[in-house]
Design a protein around this motif. Structure first.
Motif, PDB file in Angstrom:
ATOM      1  N   VAL A 165       7.853   8.791 -16.105  1.00 55.27           N
ATOM      2  CA  VAL A 165       7.996  10.046 -16.851  1.00 55.27           C
ATOM      3  C   VAL A 165       9.454  10.269 -17.187  1.00 55.27           C
ATOM      4  CG1 VAL A 165       5.934  11.124 -15.885  1.00 55.27           C
ATOM      5  CG2 VAL A 165       8.132  11.413 -14.724  1.00 55.27           C
ATOM      6  N   ARG A 166       9.649  11.063 -18.236  1.00 52.99           N
ATOM      7  CA  ARG A 166      10.983  11.492 -18.633  1.00 52.99           C
ATOM      8  C   ARG A 166      10.800  12.896 -19.223  1.00 52.99           C
ATOM      9  NH1 ARG A 166      15.106   9.187 -23.279  1.00 52.99           N
ATOM     10  NH2 ARG A 166      17.029   9.844 -22.236  1.00 52.99           N
ATOM     11  N   PRO A 167      10.534  13.873 -18.374  1.00 49.62           N
ATOM     12  CA  PRO A 167      10.024  15.172 -18.831  1.00 49.62           C
ATOM     13  C   PRO A 167      10.959  15.964 -19.743  1.00 49.62           C
ATOM     14  CG  PRO A 167      10.533  15.207 -16.480  1.00 49.62           C
ATOM     15  CD  PRO A 167      10.626  13.778 -16.918  1.00 49.62           C
ATOM     16  N   LYS A 168      12.237  15.881 -19.589  1.00 48.17           N
ATOM     17  CA  LYS A 168      13.156  16.669 -20.418  1.00 48.17           C
ATOM     18  C   LYS A 168      13.989  15.784 -21.326  1.00 48.17           C
ATOM     19  CE  LYS A 168      13.457  20.501 -17.137  1.00 48.17           C
ATOM     20  NZ  LYS A 168      14.352  21.363 -16.322  1.00 48.17           N
ATOM     21  N   GLY A 169      13.596  14.529 -21.422  1.00 47.63           N
ATOM     22  CA  GLY A 169      14.337  13.623 -22.281  1.00 47.63           C
ATOM     23  C   GLY A 169      15.681  13.216 -21.732  1.00 47.63           C
ATOM     24  N   THR A 170      15.881  13.426 -20.422  1.00 47.00           N
ATOM     25  CA  THR A 170      17.131  12.989 -19.808  1.00 47.00           C
ATOM     26  C   THR A 170      16.821  12.027 -18.678  1.00 47.00           C
ATOM     27  OG1 THR A 170      17.117  15.011 -18.471  1.00 47.00           O
ATOM     28  CG2 THR A 170      18.450  15.013 -20.476  1.00 47.00           C
ATOM     29  N   ASN A 171      16.732  12.532 -17.433  1.00 45.06           N
ATOM     30  CA  ASN A 171      16.439  11.673 -16.287  1.00 45.06           C
ATOM     31  C   ASN A 171      15.011  11.144 -16.355  1.00 45.06           C
ATOM     32  OD1 ASN A 171      18.944  12.464 -15.419  1.00 45.06           O
ATOM     33  ND2 ASN A 171      18.154  14.054 -14.065  1.00 45.06           N
ATOM     34  N   SER A 172      14.784  10.052 -15.632  1.00 49.78           N
ATOM     35  CA  SER A 172      13.449   9.448 -15.621  1.00 49.78           C
ATOM     36  C   SER A 172      13.100   8.990 -14.212  1.00 49.78           C
ATOM     37  CB  SER A 172      13.405   8.260 -16.573  1.00 49.78           C
ATOM     38  OG  SER A 172      12.138   7.610 -16.525  1.00 49.78           O
ATOM     39  N   THR A 173      11.799   8.996 -13.913  1.00 47.83           N
ATOM     40  CA  THR A 173      11.293   8.500 -12.636  1.00 47.83           C
ATOM     41  C   THR A 173      10.213   7.469 -12.892  1.00 47.83           C
ATOM     42  OG1 THR A 173      11.706  10.646 -11.588  1.00 47.83           O
ATOM     43  CG2 THR A 173      10.228   9.135 -10.450  1.00 47.83           C
ATOM     44  N   GLY A 206       0.789  -1.221   0.000  1.00 54.87           N
ATOM     45  CA  GLY A 206       0.000   0.000   0.000  1.00 54.87           C
ATOM     46  C   GLY A 206       0.826   1.279   0.000  1.00 54.87           C
ATOM     47  N   GLN A 207       2.103   1.151   0.304  1.00 51.57           N
ATOM     48  CA  GLN A 207       2.951   2.340   0.300  1.00 51.57           C
ATOM     49  C   GLN A 207       3.394   2.683  -1.115  1.00 51.57           C
ATOM     50  OE1 GLN A 207       5.968   1.160   3.339  1.00 51.57           O
ATOM     51  NE2 GLN A 207       5.240   2.974   4.462  1.00 51.57           N
ATOM     52  N   ALA A 208       3.827   3.920  -1.298  1.00 55.13           N
ATOM     53  CA  ALA A 208       4.313   4.389  -2.600  1.00 55.13           C
ATOM     54  C   ALA A 208       5.840   4.447  -2.583  1.00 55.13           C
ATOM     55  CB  ALA A 208       3.733   5.763  -2.911  1.00 55.13           C
ATOM     56  N   VAL A 209       6.398   4.336  -3.796  1.00 56.82           N
ATOM     57  CA  VAL A 209       7.858   4.401  -3.924  1.00 56.82           C
ATOM     58  C   VAL A 209       8.196   4.958  -5.297  1.00 56.82           C
ATOM     59  CG1 VAL A 209       8.031   2.028  -4.806  1.00 56.82           C
ATOM     60  CG2 VAL A 209      10.008   3.088  -3.658  1.00 56.82           C
ATOM     61  N   SER A 210       9.304   5.672  -5.372  1.00 55.62           N
ATOM     62  CA  SER A 210       9.792   6.208  -6.655  1.00 55.62           C
ATOM     63  C   SER A 210      11.223   5.777  -6.879  1.00 55.62           C
ATOM     64  CB  SER A 210       9.717   7.738  -6.675  1.00 55.62           C
ATOM     65  OG  SER A 210       8.377   8.179  -6.679  1.00 55.62           O
ATOM     66  N   PHE A 211      11.507   5.453  -8.137  1.00 52.30           N
ATOM     67  CA  PHE A 211      12.847   5.084  -8.553  1.00 52.30           C
ATOM     68  C   PHE A 211      13.326   6.138  -9.553  1.00 52.30           C
ATOM     69  CE2 PHE A 211      11.798   1.419  -6.425  1.00 52.30           C
ATOM     70  CZ  PHE A 211      10.868   0.619  -7.061  1.00 52.30           C
ATOM     71  N   TRP A 212      14.603   6.441  -9.455  1.00 49.39           N
ATOM     72  CA  TRP A 212      15.164   7.487 -10.295  1.00 49.39           C
ATOM     73  C   TRP A 212      16.297   6.938 -11.154  1.00 49.39           C
ATOM     74  CZ3 TRP A 212      20.043   9.882 -10.250  1.00 49.39           C
ATOM     75  CH2 TRP A 212      20.122  11.094 -10.976  1.00 49.39           C
ATOM     76  N   CYS A 213      16.380   7.427 -12.397  1.00 53.86           N
ATOM     77  CA  CYS A 213      17.399   6.946 -13.323  1.00 53.86           C
ATOM     78  C   CYS A 213      18.024   8.110 -14.074  1.00 53.86           C
ATOM     79  CB  CYS A 213      16.787   5.961 -14.327  1.00 53.86           C
ATOM     80  SG  CYS A 213      17.942   5.406 -15.615  1.00 53.86           S
ATOM     81  N   ASP A 214      19.341   8.124 -14.119  1.00 48.83           N
ATOM     82  CA  ASP A 214      20.095   9.105 -14.895  1.00 48.83           C
ATOM     83  C   ASP A 214      20.841   8.340 -15.989  1.00 48.83           C
ATOM     84  OD1 ASP A 214      22.700  11.586 -14.136  1.00 48.83           O
ATOM     85  OD2 ASP A 214      21.423  11.271 -15.896  1.00 48.83           O
ATOM     86  N   PRO A 215      20.423   8.453 -17.246  1.00 46.90           N
ATOM     87  CA  PRO A 215      21.048   7.662 -18.312  1.00 46.90           C
ATOM     88  C   PRO A 215      22.406   8.232 -18.720  1.00 46.90           C
ATOM     89  CG  PRO A 215      19.455   9.168 -19.240  1.00 46.90           C
ATOM     90  CD  PRO A 215      19.372   9.339 -17.748  1.00 46.90           C
ATOM     91  N   ILE A 216      23.066   7.542 -19.600  1.00 50.52           N
ATOM     92  CA  ILE A 216      24.321   8.027 -20.157  1.00 50.52           C
ATOM     93  C   ILE A 216      24.041   9.260 -21.007  1.00 50.52           C
ATOM     94  CG2 ILE A 216      26.174   7.477 -21.784  1.00 50.52           C
ATOM     95  CD1 ILE A 216      26.037   4.594 -20.740  1.00 50.52           C
ATOM     96  N   SER A 217      24.887  10.277 -20.863  1.00 53.02           N
ATOM     97  CA  SER A 217      24.690  11.521 -21.600  1.00 53.02           C
ATOM     98  C   SER A 217      24.661  11.276 -23.107  1.00 53.02           C
ATOM     99  CB  SER A 217      25.830  12.490 -21.253  1.00 53.02           C
ATOM    100  OG  SER A 217      25.713  13.688 -21.987  1.00 53.02           O
ATOM    101  N   GLY A 218      23.649  11.841 -23.770  1.00 52.62           N
ATOM    102  CA  GLY A 218      23.521  11.672 -25.214  1.00 52.62           C
ATOM    103  C   GLY A 218      22.665  10.508 -25.652  1.00 52.62           C
ATOM    104  N   HIS A 219      22.322   9.643 -24.730  1.00 55.56           N
ATOM    105  CA  HIS A 219      21.444   8.513 -25.071  1.00 55.56           C
ATOM    106  C   HIS A 219      19.995   8.980 -25.114  1.00 55.56           C
ATOM    107  CE1 HIS A 219      24.202   4.863 -24.035  1.00 55.56           C
ATOM    108  NE2 HIS A 219      24.714   5.676 -24.938  1.00 55.56           N
ATOM    109  N   ASP A 220      19.361   8.740 -26.278  1.00 57.51           N
ATOM    110  CA  ASP A 220      18.008   9.251 -26.437  1.00 57.51           C
ATOM    111  C   ASP A 220      16.933   8.250 -25.994  1.00 57.51           C
ATOM    112  OD1 ASP A 220      17.879   8.793 -30.098  1.00 57.51           O
ATOM    113  OD2 ASP A 220      18.422   7.439 -28.469  1.00 57.51           O
ATOM    114  N   THR A 221      17.294   6.995 -25.838  1.00 52.84           N
ATOM    115  CA  THR A 221      16.303   5.964 -25.498  1.00 52.84           C
ATOM    116  C   THR A 221      16.563   5.463 -24.089  1.00 52.84           C
ATOM    117  OG1 THR A 221      16.263   5.334 -27.827  1.00 52.84           O
ATOM    118  CG2 THR A 221      15.218   3.842 -26.280  1.00 52.84           C
ATOM    119  N   LEU A 222      15.487   5.383 -23.320  1.00 52.10           N
ATOM    120  CA  LEU A 222      15.592   4.958 -21.925  1.00 52.10           C
ATOM    121  C   LEU A 222      14.538   3.888 -21.659  1.00 52.10           C
ATOM    122  CD1 LEU A 222      16.154   7.148 -18.812  1.00 52.10           C
ATOM    123  CD2 LEU A 222      14.321   5.462 -18.792  1.00 52.10           C
TER     124      LEU A 222
END
Lengths: 115, 113
Positions: free
Chosen positions: A68-76, A16-32
């Motif tokens: 989401v990946r709002p700016k095309g870089t990091n994702s949650t 029942g609890q919520a959790v978020s995971f964060w990802c920072d891809p390699i710079s210049g990689h357009d696909t996540l």
């Protein structure tokens, strides 16, 4: 060159609890990609992005999962109300789609335990 | 829909012995094929990949794989394994650049001394 960075490394929740995971891809990689890897199983695709656009989220349980990946870089990746069946390692990977057979570069993952 | 089958969940070999890990795929055309390795508490790392050309592909750490269109297979091989090769190996498939990558269930390799 920095690799794919994920945080946190571990998460332990009650159902029942919520959790978020964060990802920072390699710079210049357009696909996540976000994959779910249950114990002793292969990675199963949840969702993937090209820049900020969702390309395929057909395997994402939309009632509780969002990504989401709002700016095309990091994702949650967020789980709104976790269930015991969500116990798994969540892997983020990135690639550059311009290459014909691109290599996926993976982070070390977030190991989620739902009690 | 495309899929990947790894029929052996676990394989045990002695150090110095040869190795073959099996992979069968299902896809109507020739896919992009990959082998990845996962060490404990780490993400997956690419060993090798194939799309066209020579059906035998060389990868890192003396691994190689052979593509067979007639058998829809992409088996991973190594002539002489080392204890450090103990890990989980995943076969994967993609329809092409920018398409999703689908993974098999993995084969856990244990190299015994």
């Amino acid at each position: 060159e920095a690799g794919v960075t994920q945080s946190p490394r571990y998460a332990v929740l009650q159902e029942g609890q919520a959790v978020s995971f964060w990802c920072d891809p390699i710079s210049g990689h357009d696909t996540l990609y976000w994959y779910q890897q249950p114990r002793d199983q292969g990675p199963q695709l949840l969702v993937y992005f090209r820049d900020e656009a969702v390309i395929d989220n057909s395997q994402l349980p939309s009632d509780r999962f969002s990504a989401v990946r709002p700016k095309g870089t990091n994702s949650t990746l967020k789980i709104q109300s976790a269930k015991q069946g969500d116990t798994a390692t969540y892997l983020c990977a990135s690639s550059f789609a311009g290459v014909s057979a691109e290599t996926l570069y993976f982070g070390s993952g977030t190991r989620l335990t739902v009690l | 829909a495309q899929s990947v089958t790894q029929p052996d969940a676990r394989v045990t070999v002695s150090e110095g012995a040869s190795l073959q890990l099996r992979c069968k795929y299902s896809y109507s055309a020739t896919p992009y094929l990959f082998w990845y390795v996962q060490y404990p508490r780490q993400g997956l790392q690419l060993l090798l990949k194939y799309y066209s050309g020579d059906p035998v592909v060389q990868g890192v750490n003396s691994f190689e794989a052979e593509f067979s269109k007639s058998n829809s297979s992409f088996h991973l091989q190594k002539a002489s394994v080392h204890w450090s090769d103990s890990a989980v190996y995943f076969c994967a498939l993609s329809m092409g650049g920018g398409y999703k990558v689908v993974f098999g269930s993995g084969t856990r390799l244990l190299v015994s001394p």
